[in-house]
Scaffold this motif. Structure first.
Motif, mmCIF file in Angstrom:
data_model
loop_
_atom_site.group_PDB
_atom_site.id
_atom_site.type_symbol
_atom_site.label_atom_id
_atom_site.label_comp_id
_atom_site.label_asym_id
_atom_site.label_seq_id
_atom_site.Cartn_x
_atom_site.Cartn_y
_atom_site.Cartn_z
ATOM 1 N N ASP A 106 0.814 -1.225 0.000
ATOM 2 C CA ASP A 106 0.000 0.000 0.000
ATOM 3 C C ASP A 106 0.846 1.273 0.000
ATOM 4 O OD1 ASP A 106 -2.326 -1.433 -0.031
ATOM 5 O OD2 ASP A 106 -2.744 -1.240 2.112
ATOM 6 N N ASN A 110 0.392 3.947 -2.933
ATOM 7 C CA ASN A 110 -0.191 5.249 -2.583
ATOM 8 C C ASN A 110 0.630 6.410 -3.132
ATOM 9 O OD1 ASN A 110 -2.381 4.192 -1.294
ATOM 10 N ND2 ASN A 110 -1.508 4.327 0.757
ATOM 11 N N ARG A 114 -1.401 6.330 -6.730
ATOM 12 C CA ARG A 114 -2.664 6.946 -6.310
ATOM 13 C C ARG A 114 -2.519 8.478 -6.253
ATOM 14 N NH1 ARG A 114 -5.797 7.408 -1.239
ATOM 15 N NH2 ARG A 114 -7.929 6.764 -1.712
ATOM 16 N N SER A 115 -1.474 8.950 -5.580
ATOM 17 C CA SER A 115 -1.277 10.404 -5.481
ATOM 18 C C SER A 115 -0.929 10.994 -6.847
ATOM 19 C CB SER A 115 -0.195 10.741 -4.458
ATOM 20 O OG SER A 115 -0.675 10.467 -3.171
ATOM 21 N N SER A 157 3.336 -0.482 -9.584
ATOM 22 C CA SER A 157 3.057 0.960 -9.643
ATOM 23 C C SER A 157 3.643 1.574 -10.916
ATOM 24 C CB SER A 157 3.595 1.675 -8.403
ATOM 25 O OG SER A 157 5.012 1.704 -8.390
#
Ligand code: NAP
Length: 249
Positions: A106, A110, A114-115, A157
Motif C-alpha cells: 500500500d 499510494n 494513487r497520489s 506501480s
C-alpha cells in the motif's frame, strides 16, 4: 521552442535525486518552481534560485491524497497558474514476493500511483479552467517494461504509471494537455543506494548498461525540458527512456 520563460512548474519529491535535477533543469530553462515534498528542499531552493527561478515550497506527504488540493491551489495563488506538473515523488520497498506485506504494497502504490493520479487530475482541472493547457510528466521506470525481482509493488506501480500516462494522454490531448513520461534507467540516488552498496548487483547492473555508467540527475535535464516545452506540443502518451541504452539490450 525550449524556453520555459514565464512558466510555472510543480515538481514533487524535489528535495533530492531526480526531482532536484529536474527542478534545476526547468529553472535553467526559465520556469518558476513549486517544490513539493515531505522533507525541506533547502538545497534545491538554493540551486533553483541560482538558476534564476522563483521558488515556493509546499510541504506535503503524498502517502495520502489529502494534500493535492492545497498543492495546486497554493501554486496558482503564488504564481498565477500552473503550466507543468512533474510527478516524481516515489518510493521502493524490497522484499520477496512470498513475504511481501500489505504495508509494503500500500505505501508504494499510494505514493507512486494513487497520489500521482489525483494530483494530475487536480492540475489538469486548473489547466483546463485557465484555458492555457499544460504539460504533465510522470516519472516511470525500467520496471514499467520489465518485471524486476523483490519489488512487486514498485513494478506494479511503475507499470501502472505507463498505462495511466497513455490513458490520460488519450483523454486530455484534445484539451491542450500533453501527458508524457520519462523512464530513467539506473541512476545514482537514494532510491538505488542498496543496489550500489551490493558489489555483485552493482557490477551486474553496470555490465548491462551500454553507456557503462550509472545515470546522474542532470542526465534527465534534456528530456524534462523537452517534455515541458513547446517543442513537445504534438507528443502525447509517450515515455522517453533515459537509460544509457538499458532497454536496447
Ligand atoms: P530519491 O532520492 O529517494 O527521491 C525520492 C523523492 O520522493 C524524495 O524527494 C522523497 O522525499 C520523495 N517522496 C517519497 N515519499 C514521499 C511522500 N510520501 N510524500 C512526498 N514526497 C515523497 O529517489 P529518486 O531516484 O530521485 O526517485 C525519484 C523518482 O524516480 C521516483 O519516482 C523513482 O521511482 C524514480 N526512478 C528512480 C530511478 C533511479 O535509478 N534512481 C530509476 C527509475 C525511476 P524524502 O527525501 O522526504 O524521502
Amino acid at each position: 521552442m525550449f524556453s520555459l520563460e514565464g512558466k510555472t512548474a510543480i515538481v514533487t519529491g524535489a528535495n533530492t535525486g531526480l526531482g532536484q535535477g529536474i527542478a534545476v533543469a526547468l529553472a535553467e530553462a526559465g520556469a518558476n518552481l513549486a517544490l513539493v515534498g515531505r522533507s525541506s528542499p533547502d538545497e534545491t531552493v538554493e540551486r533553483v534560485q541560482k538558476a534564476g527561478g522563483k521558488t515556493h515550497v509546499i510541504m506535503a506527504d503524498l502517502g495520502s491524497i489529502d494534500p493535492v488540493d492545497t498543492i495546486v491551489r497554493e501554486t496558482v495563488e503564488t504564481f498565477g497558474g500552473v503550466d507543468i506538473l512533474v510527478n516524481n515523488a516515489g518510493i521502493i520497498k524490497r522484499n520477496d514476493a512470498l513475504n511481501f506485506t500489505v504495508e509494503e504494497w500500500d505505501s508504494v502504490m499510494n505514493v507512486n500511483l494513487r497520489s500521482l493520479f489525483f494530483l494530475s487530475q487536480k492540475a489538469a482541472r486548473a489547466m483546463i479552467d485557465a484555458g492555457t493547457g499544460g504539460k504533465i510528466i510522470n516519472i516511470a521506470s525500467m520496471l514499467s517494461y520489465q518485471g524486476g525481482v523483490r519489488v512487486p509493488s514498485y513494478t506494479a506501480s511503475k507499470s501502472g504509471v505507463l498505462g495511466l500516462t497513455r490513458l490520460l494522454a488519450n483523454e486530455w490531448a484534445g484539451r491542450g494537455i500533453n501527458v508524457n513520461g520519462i523512464a530513467p534507467g539506473y541512476f545514482a540516488t537514494n532510491n538505488t543506494d542498496a543496489l550500489r552498496a551490493d558489489e555483485k548487483r552493482n557490477s551486474e547492473i553496470l555490465g548491462r548498461i551500454p553507456a557503462g555508467r550509472w545515470g546522474q540527475p542532470s542526465d534527465l535535464a534534456g528530456a524534462a525540458v523537452f517534455l515541458s516545452s513547446r517543442a513537445s506540443d504534438y507528443v502525447h502518451g509517450t515515455i522517453v527512456a533515459v537509460d544509457g541504452g538499458w532497454l536496447a539490450r
